[in-house]
Design a protein around this motif. Structure first.
Motif, PDB file in Angstrom:
ATOM      1  N   ASP A   9     -14.812  47.823  98.903  1.00 32.59           N
ATOM      2  CA  ASP A   9     -15.967  48.815  99.116  1.00 32.59           C
ATOM      3  C   ASP A   9     -17.377  48.033  99.526  1.00 32.59           C
ATOM      4  OD1 ASP A   9     -14.451  51.010  98.388  1.00 32.59           O
ATOM      5  OD2 ASP A   9     -15.255  51.284  96.325  1.00 32.59           O
ATOM      6  N   HIS A  10     -17.528  46.894  98.898  1.00 34.35           N
ATOM      7  CA  HIS A  10     -18.803  46.001  99.137  1.00 34.35           C
ATOM      8  C   HIS A  10     -18.647  45.826 100.827  1.00 34.35           C
ATOM      9  CE1 HIS A  10     -22.101  43.478  98.379  1.00 34.35           C
ATOM     10  NE2 HIS A  10     -21.144  42.342  98.636  1.00 34.35           N
ATOM     11  N   LEU A  11     -17.653  45.171 101.027  1.00 34.53           N
ATOM     12  CA  LEU A  11     -17.420  44.658 102.448  1.00 34.53           C
ATOM     13  C   LEU A  11     -17.399  45.653 103.643  1.00 34.53           C
ATOM     14  CD1 LEU A  11     -14.841  41.842 101.820  1.00 34.53           C
ATOM     15  CD2 LEU A  11     -17.071  41.668 102.276  1.00 34.53           C
ATOM     16  N   GLN A  12     -16.615  47.035 103.256  1.00 32.38           N
ATOM     17  CA  GLN A  12     -16.634  48.070 104.180  1.00 32.38           C
ATOM     18  C   GLN A  12     -17.877  48.666 104.416  1.00 32.38           C
ATOM     19  OE1 GLN A  12     -13.346  50.716 103.980  1.00 32.38           O
ATOM     20  NE2 GLN A  12     -11.780  49.286 103.749  1.00 32.38           N
ATOM     21  N   LEU A  13     -18.744  48.741 103.426  1.00 33.80           N
ATOM     22  CA  LEU A  13     -19.918  49.399 103.567  1.00 33.80           C
ATOM     23  C   LEU A  13     -20.940  48.673 104.287  1.00 33.80           C
ATOM     24  CD1 LEU A  13     -20.466  51.228  99.802  1.00 33.80           C
ATOM     25  CD2 LEU A  13     -20.426  52.211 102.203  1.00 33.80           C
ATOM     26  N   GLN A  14     -20.646  47.289 104.518  1.00 35.59           N
ATOM     27  CA  GLN A  14     -21.409  46.463 105.195  1.00 35.59           C
ATOM     28  C   GLN A  14     -20.892  46.156 106.786  1.00 35.59           C
ATOM     29  OE1 GLN A  14     -22.747  42.650 103.582  1.00 35.59           O
ATOM     30  NE2 GLN A  14     -21.515  43.394 101.872  1.00 35.59           N
ATOM     31  N   TYR A  16     -17.225  45.809 107.489  1.00 36.56           N
ATOM     32  CA  TYR A  16     -16.353  44.775 107.740  1.00 36.56           C
ATOM     33  C   TYR A  16     -14.910  45.499 107.706  1.00 36.56           C
ATOM     34  CZ  TYR A  16     -18.705  40.573 106.341  1.00 36.56           C
ATOM     35  OH  TYR A  16     -19.512  39.440 106.575  1.00 36.56           O
ATOM     36  N   PHE A  17     -14.229  45.156 108.308  1.00 38.86           N
ATOM     37  CA  PHE A  17     -12.534  45.669 108.296  1.00 38.86           C
ATOM     38  C   PHE A  17     -11.900  44.783 107.422  1.00 38.86           C
ATOM     39  CE2 PHE A  17     -13.774  46.812 112.516  1.00 38.86           C
ATOM     40  CZ  PHE A  17     -13.380  48.263 112.607  1.00 38.86           C
ATOM     41  N   THR A  18     -11.144  45.280 106.260  1.00 41.46           N
ATOM     42  CA  THR A  18     -10.519  44.582 105.437  1.00 41.46           C
ATOM     43  C   THR A  18      -9.048  44.548 105.160  1.00 41.46           C
ATOM     44  OG1 THR A  18     -10.871  46.376 104.001  1.00 41.46           O
ATOM     45  CG2 THR A  18     -12.440  44.680 103.893  1.00 41.46           C
ATOM     46  N   GLY A  31     -12.156  39.881 104.941  1.00 48.17           N
ATOM     47  CA  GLY A  31     -13.017  40.711 105.738  1.00 48.17           C
ATOM     48  C   GLY A  31     -13.391  40.339 107.102  1.00 48.17           C
ATOM     49  N   PHE A  32     -13.297  41.126 108.046  1.00 49.30           N
ATOM     50  CA  PHE A  32     -13.680  40.698 109.320  1.00 49.30           C
ATOM     51  C   PHE A  32     -14.599  41.645 110.064  1.00 49.30           C
ATOM     52  CE2 PHE A  32     -13.295  41.103 114.231  1.00 49.30           C
ATOM     53  CZ  PHE A  32     -13.343  39.909 114.600  1.00 49.30           C
ATOM     54  N   HIS A  33     -15.886  41.065 110.379  1.00 49.53           N
ATOM     55  CA  HIS A  33     -17.021  42.155 110.829  1.00 49.53           C
ATOM     56  C   HIS A  33     -17.026  41.776 112.459  1.00 49.53           C
ATOM     57  CE1 HIS A  33     -20.764  43.858 111.439  1.00 49.53           C
ATOM     58  NE2 HIS A  33     -21.001  44.113 110.045  1.00 49.53           N
ATOM     59  N   SER A  83      -1.409  45.392  95.698  1.00 50.98           N
ATOM     60  CA  SER A  83      -0.346  45.930  96.478  1.00 50.98           C
ATOM     61  C   SER A  83      -0.997  46.034  97.933  1.00 50.98           C
ATOM     62  CB  SER A  83       0.076  47.316  95.815  1.00 50.98           C
ATOM     63  OG  SER A  83      -0.932  48.095  95.844  1.00 50.98           O
ATOM     64  N   GLY A  84      -0.009  46.114  98.817  1.00 51.71           N
ATOM     65  CA  GLY A  84      -0.438  46.698 100.113  1.00 51.71           C
ATOM     66  C   GLY A  84      -1.566  46.028 100.989  1.00 51.71           C
ATOM     67  N   ALA A  85      -1.878  46.652 102.064  1.00 48.76           N
ATOM     68  CA  ALA A  85      -3.172  46.158 102.997  1.00 48.76           C
ATOM     69  C   ALA A  85      -3.804  47.435 103.389  1.00 48.76           C
ATOM     70  CB  ALA A  85      -2.417  45.600 104.153  1.00 48.76           C
ATOM     71  N   ARG A  86      -5.073  47.041 103.497  1.00 48.82           N
ATOM     72  CA  ARG A  86      -6.065  48.143 104.104  1.00 48.82           C
ATOM     73  C   ARG A  86      -7.199  47.841 105.199  1.00 48.82           C
ATOM     74  NH1 ARG A  86     -10.093  51.238  99.872  1.00 48.82           N
ATOM     75  NH2 ARG A  86     -11.375  52.597 101.674  1.00 48.82           N
ATOM     76  N   SER A  87      -7.137  48.587 106.102  1.00 50.59           N
ATOM     77  CA  SER A  87      -8.395  48.136 107.168  1.00 50.59           C
ATOM     78  C   SER A  87      -8.859  49.369 107.523  1.00 50.59           C
ATOM     79  CB  SER A  87      -7.502  47.765 108.347  1.00 50.59           C
ATOM     80  OG  SER A  87      -6.578  48.363 108.986  1.00 50.59           O
TER      81      SER A  87
END
Length: 225
Positions: free
Chosen positions: A12-17, A19-21, A51-53, A221-225
């Motif tokens: 959440d911290h990264l995505q709100l900035q 980032y794709f995660t 994370g990739f921005h 588990s798994g991956a999320r982007s």
């Protein structure tokens, strides 16, 4: 929602900035490495969150996060001593919790995995922990760790850092994770989000109190982007 709350909060911290995660990026030493041991190196380790921005430049365009959900927190000086002096923790050699910072063949594999996913060997290595005890810069500036990951930056983030960061970026727009929505509601209720930064535990303590102290079991588990 991920059952590893710390990993979900990092996400959440990264995505709100912006980032794709991706989660649980596997890596292990290559089999033709001179130091490869079939007995010790055949099982993958994993990078908890990458994370990739798309618009940032520099080391923080890519972040590779290792999550340690230890209830006792992270005592910087003690943990540094455990790792560098090869002490044992819970029956396991302490360096194995941080093999990518200590063992050259694992360090190389870690950086290779980040490059294979993001196209770059430049990134920030982040250690996410429940609470920091002591001076985080001792870990962040430890020269052998920096050298192991090809001179890339190291940061240590605590749970309260991330909760404060997530709360400061929350709006009334519904966020994608259950944890994010929970924090959104707690912020709307005035239970978190206005925290004295000098208080120990900060928003983390308020969030735990608001949730009745519930702790979810760790799982990956798994991956999320």
């Amino acid at each position: 929602m991920r059952e590893d709350i710390l990993e979900q909060l990092v996400d959440d911290h990264l995505q709100l900035q912006g980032y794709f995660t991706r989660h649980n990026l596997k890596f292990k030493p290559r089999s033709d490495h001179l130091a490869f041991s079939k007995r010790h190196d055949s099982n993958h380790s994993d990078i908890d969150v990458v994370g990739f921005h798309p618009t940032r430049l520099g080391d923080d365009r890519v972040v590779a996060v290792s999550c340690k959900s230890w209830q006792s927190g992270f005592d910087v000086r003690s943990k540094l001593e455990e790792v560098t002096q090869n002490k044992r923790r819970g029956g396991r050699e302490s360096w194995k919790y941080f093999r990518e910072l200590v063992e050259p063949k694992w360090s190389e594999a870690f950086v290779d995995a980040v490059e294979a996913m993001t196209g770059t060997r430049k990134f920030t290595y982040v250690l996410a922990v429940t609470a920091i005890r002591g001076d985080r810069s001792l870990w962040e500036n430890h020269a052998p760790f920096r050298q192991a990951i090809e001179g890339n930056s190291i940061r240590v983030l605590a749970l309260n850092d991330m909760i404060d960061g997530v709360c400061s970026n929350l709006t009334t727009t519904v966020v994608p994770s259950q944890l994010g929505r929970t924090l959104q509601l707690l912020k709307a209720a005035g239970l978190i989000g206005k925290v004295d930064p000098s208080s120990i535990g900060g928003a983390a303590q308020q969030a735990v109190a608001a949730g009745g102290g519930h702790r979810s079991p760790s799982a990956r588990s798994g991956a999320r982007s």
